[in-house]
Scaffold this motif. Structure first.
Motif, PDB file in Angstrom:
ATOM      1  N   GLU A 282       0.826  -1.205   0.000  1.00 46.34           N
ATOM      2  CA  GLU A 282       0.000   0.000   0.000  1.00 46.34           C
ATOM      3  C   GLU A 282       0.862   1.258   0.000  1.00 46.34           C
ATOM      4  OE1 GLU A 282      -3.296   0.941   0.593  1.00 46.34           O
ATOM      5  OE2 GLU A 282      -4.088  -1.035   0.127  1.00 46.34           O
ATOM      6  N   LEU A 283       2.072   1.122   0.518  1.00 48.41           N
ATOM      7  CA  LEU A 283       2.931   2.278   0.737  1.00 48.41           C
ATOM      8  C   LEU A 283       3.674   2.694  -0.534  1.00 48.41           C
ATOM      9  CD1 LEU A 283       3.209   2.672   3.982  1.00 48.41           C
ATOM     10  CD2 LEU A 283       5.612   2.518   3.489  1.00 48.41           C
ATOM     11  N   GLY A 284       3.780   1.781  -1.458  1.00 43.11           N
ATOM     12  CA  GLY A 284       4.492   2.101  -2.697  1.00 43.11           C
ATOM     13  C   GLY A 284       6.001   2.147  -2.507  1.00 43.11           C
ATOM     14  N   LEU A 285       6.497   1.669  -1.372  1.00 48.89           N
ATOM     15  CA  LEU A 285       7.943   1.652  -1.132  1.00 48.89           C
ATOM     16  C   LEU A 285       8.377   0.202  -0.924  1.00 48.89           C
ATOM     17  CD1 LEU A 285       8.280   4.565   1.466  1.00 48.89           C
ATOM     18  CD2 LEU A 285       8.922   4.646  -0.951  1.00 48.89           C
ATOM     19  N   SER A 286       9.592  -0.107  -1.349  1.00 43.74           N
ATOM     20  CA  SER A 286      10.071  -1.482  -1.202  1.00 43.74           C
ATOM     21  C   SER A 286      10.978  -1.592   0.022  1.00 43.74           C
ATOM     22  CB  SER A 286      10.863  -1.870  -2.449  1.00 43.74           C
ATOM     23  OG  SER A 286      12.019  -1.042  -2.507  1.00 43.74           O
ATOM     24  N   ASP A 287      11.299  -2.819   0.400  1.00 41.15           N
ATOM     25  CA  ASP A 287      12.236  -3.009   1.507  1.00 41.15           C
ATOM     26  C   ASP A 287      13.582  -2.369   1.163  1.00 41.15           C
ATOM     27  OD1 ASP A 287      10.161  -4.319   2.618  1.00 41.15           O
ATOM     28  OD2 ASP A 287      11.158  -6.269   2.809  1.00 41.15           O
ATOM     29  N   GLY A 288      13.932  -2.401  -0.129  1.00 44.96           N
ATOM     30  CA  GLY A 288      15.181  -1.758  -0.584  1.00 44.96           C
ATOM     31  C   GLY A 288      15.131  -0.255  -0.322  1.00 44.96           C
ATOM     32  N   ASP A 289      13.974   0.350  -0.575  1.00 43.92           N
ATOM     33  CA  ASP A 289      13.826   1.792  -0.297  1.00 43.92           C
ATOM     34  C   ASP A 289      14.059   2.062   1.187  1.00 43.92           C
ATOM     35  OD1 ASP A 289      13.133   2.493  -2.910  1.00 43.92           O
ATOM     36  OD2 ASP A 289      11.012   2.026  -2.572  1.00 43.92           O
TER      37      ASP A 289
END
Ligand code: F6R
Length: 610
Positions: A282-289
């Motif tokens: 939902e956040l549009g961010l990845s664990d990498g981000d």
């Protein structure tokens, strides 16, 4: 918030549906559409923008017929566009929907794998495909809808047409509102009472987990499990204006009381209660981000800036990532030091505030990653951002922000939890406990609003003539003190100051005398003892002191002149409760003074100027 209208009877459906949608305009929308059963087929007309666009389209392509459904869309999944506008069609099935289907990702994958041609970004179209598939096995639209409902998680009010059952609308509800109207030879459905008032005042309120089949002059209700439900219509004698405000005197008061629902919708599908985590998709961010984030920079204006101040606290506490908050108007054009490694969080209800937009663009141009926290889908800030995390408070009509503020607090808390888990600073058991408490917050908000309303109204009456009011708080209560003061200023025109309680002795204490009410936020948190001694200092200088404290706090009761109690919660959740009596206080002062609560002088809901 989306609006639904449906009609079956002897009249032409399209004018009734359009009129009903017009009466739901106050709910806010970005596109609209109608589906009417004509000769042999169901025809659909949709348009982006205001209803006059839809009316224009209908002049070119009229929809004759006596059975139909209509919809105004407030985007939640997918941008405002004609393809995303309702009604949605799959084969002979046409659907309108209000709500959020939580398991939409999983359903989409399944339907695409099954060969369905999914053309929009919406969760609603998936419902149409599911009903269409179910019709291959089920004998009727009612049975196919019933089967489909067992596959949906989330909130919905739906109305469904099928080409082969031309005289019928099937509706269902879970968590989103749906009212049925009955009249001689006619049946109606709508998201809200005002849509139906000119046509009938005899209404049946569908409960969660119920569905109904509407035919001319007949409404048949059953549970989703298939048990028949007998319910007599209620006679509604509200005026149309009262009905729009759901019986509240002002939109602001309605929105204050809508907060439990707004928070429930904002949390929907985002909490992984078992894993004590946040659903990151939902956040549009990845664990990498998350791994790349070295600092969080929060940019916002006004009330959103107060949410951002609380957001800094959440991020530092839970993720132990350095965080700074900037007024967007002071950040832009300053050559601020920002760049790669910074996650810039632009917080804006409207998503259109010019200062926040320009500040976020400047940060992006310097290499920072921008995450928008906004309430209006497809608005300017989400469009320019690298990622978007929407609040789902529904449209806010009162100029003074209330439900969007608490929804912003929730989103920033979710972001902090998500980051904390990925940075390894938030142990799973701690995060599981917070996730559980967060899931309980809507109920506690409801209790707080109901429990404090009358007391706060009495206090507002008692201190109505105060020319100045001071709000004090420490830690997370400091931004709530700022917010309490801003709400009071903007709608009642009373001078108010929000202060960090520890700063009082550095100046503002000189303002205090017996004519100045001092509202001290002192929930049971890590600053409690110090906040209480600030309260005592104010009292010693003859101020009238009102404490906003945790239920059962006898020390605060003895120390203050008036005590407003809120339920006990973890420290990071306190703002979601302590701000509620402050909103009510501002509201009642303004109402008793007779100001224009929903449209205060000199203010605009969306500030797109310098
Ligand atoms: C106050 C209020 C304003 C807004 C500000 C920013 O009640 O609503 O202070 O918070 O104008 O607006 P958004 O959040 O749309 O960027």
């Amino acid at each position: 918030m989306c609006g639904i209208v449906g009609y079956v009877g002897p009249e032409q459906a399209a004018p009734i549906l359009l009129d009903g949608l017009r009466r739901l305009e106050y709910r806010g929308y970005d596109s609209a559409g109608l589906a009417v059963r004509g000769e042999g087929s169901i025809d659909v007309v949709r348009a982006v923008g205001k209803l006059r666009k839809l009316e224009g389209a209908l002049r070119e392509r009229p929809l004759p017929g006596r059975v139909g459904i209509g919809h105004t869309r407030w985007a939640t999944h997918g941008r405002p566009s004609e393809v995303n506008a309702h009604p949605h069609v799959a084969g002979p099935v046409v659907v309108v929907h209000n709500g959020i289907i939580e398991n939409h990702n999983e359903l989409r994958e399944r339907l695409v794998a099954a060969g369905c041609d999914v053309v929009s970004d919406t969760d609603t179209e998936l419902v149409a495909h599911l009903v269409h598939l179910a019709l291959k096995e089920e004998p009727s639209l009612e049975a196919a809808v019933r089967k489909t409902l067992s596959e949906l998680h989330g909130a919905y009010a739906i109305a469904v047409l099928r080409e082969d059952e031309p005289e019928r609308i099937v509706v269902a509800k879970s968590a989103s509102p749906l009212v049925l109207g009955v009249a001689e030879g006619e049946a109606y459905c709508a998201s809200d009472i005002p849509a139906l008032l000119p046509y009938t005042r005899d209404m049946i309120f569908l409960e969660d987990g119920e569905m109904a089949v509407l035919e001319a002059g007949e409404v048949r209700i059953s549970t989703v499990a298939g048990e028949a439900v007998e319910r007599e219509p209620e006679h509604i004698d509200w005026s149309p204006v009262m009905a729009e405000k759901a019986g509240f005197k002002h939109f602001m008061l309605k929105e204050i009381f809508e907060q439990p629902r707004a928070i429930e919708d904002t949390l929907r599908g985002r909490l992984d209660r078992e894993g004590g985590d946040i659903n990151g998709s939902e956040l549009g961010l990845s664990d990498g981000d998350a791994a790349e984030v070295q600092r969080v920079v929060l940019l916002a204006c006004g009330t959103s800036h107060h949410a951002a101040l609380a957001g800094r606290y959440f991020i530092e506490q839970l993720a132990q990532v350095p965080a700074v908050v900037e007024l967007a108007s002071e950040f832009r054009g300053r050559n601020a030091v920002v760049g790669p490694g910074d996650l810039v969080v632009a917080v804006s209800q409207s998503g259109e505030t010019l200062d926040t937009l320009v500040a976020a663009k400047e940060a992006k141009a310097r290499g920072a990653k921008v995450l928008a926290v906004a309430n209006v889908i497809g608005s300017a800030i989400p469009r320019m951002a690298d990622a978007v995390f929407y609040t789902h408070a529904g449209p806010e009509i009162g100029v003074a922000s209330t439900k969007c503020f608490t929804a912003q607090l929730v989103n920033l808390l979710l972001l902090a939890l998500w980051l904390g888990r990925r940075k390894g600073t938030l142990p799973p058991e701690e995060s599981r406990r917070l996730v559980e408490e967060l899931a309980r917050i809507p109920v506690l908000m409801k209790d707080t609003l109901q429990g404090t309303r009358q007391l706060v109204a009495n206090l507002a009456r008692r201190y109505l003539d105060a020319r100045d009011v001071l709000f004090l708080g420490r830690g997370l209560s400091f931004p709530m003190a700022l917010e309490g003061a801003l709400k009071l200023k903007e709608i009642s025109y009373v001078h108010a100051e929000g202060y960090a309680a520890g700063e009082m002795k550095h100046g503002p204490i000189a303002l205090i005398d017996s004519r100045v009410p001092v509202i001290v936020l002192c929930p049971a948190d890590s600053s409690y003892d110090r906040s209480l001694s600030n309260l005592e200092e104010a009292k010693a200088r003859d101020a009238r002191v009102i404490a906003i404290a945790t239920e059962g706090d006898e020390r605060a009761r003895t120390a203050s002149h008036d005590l407003v109690e809120v339920p006990a919660v973890d420290e990071v959740l306190t703002p979601l409760l302590t701000v509620l009596p402050l909103q009510l206080y501002a509201y009642y002062v303004a109402d008793f003074k007779g100001t224009d609560v929903d449209q205060p002088r000199n203010l605009a809901k969306t500030v797109t100027v310098e």
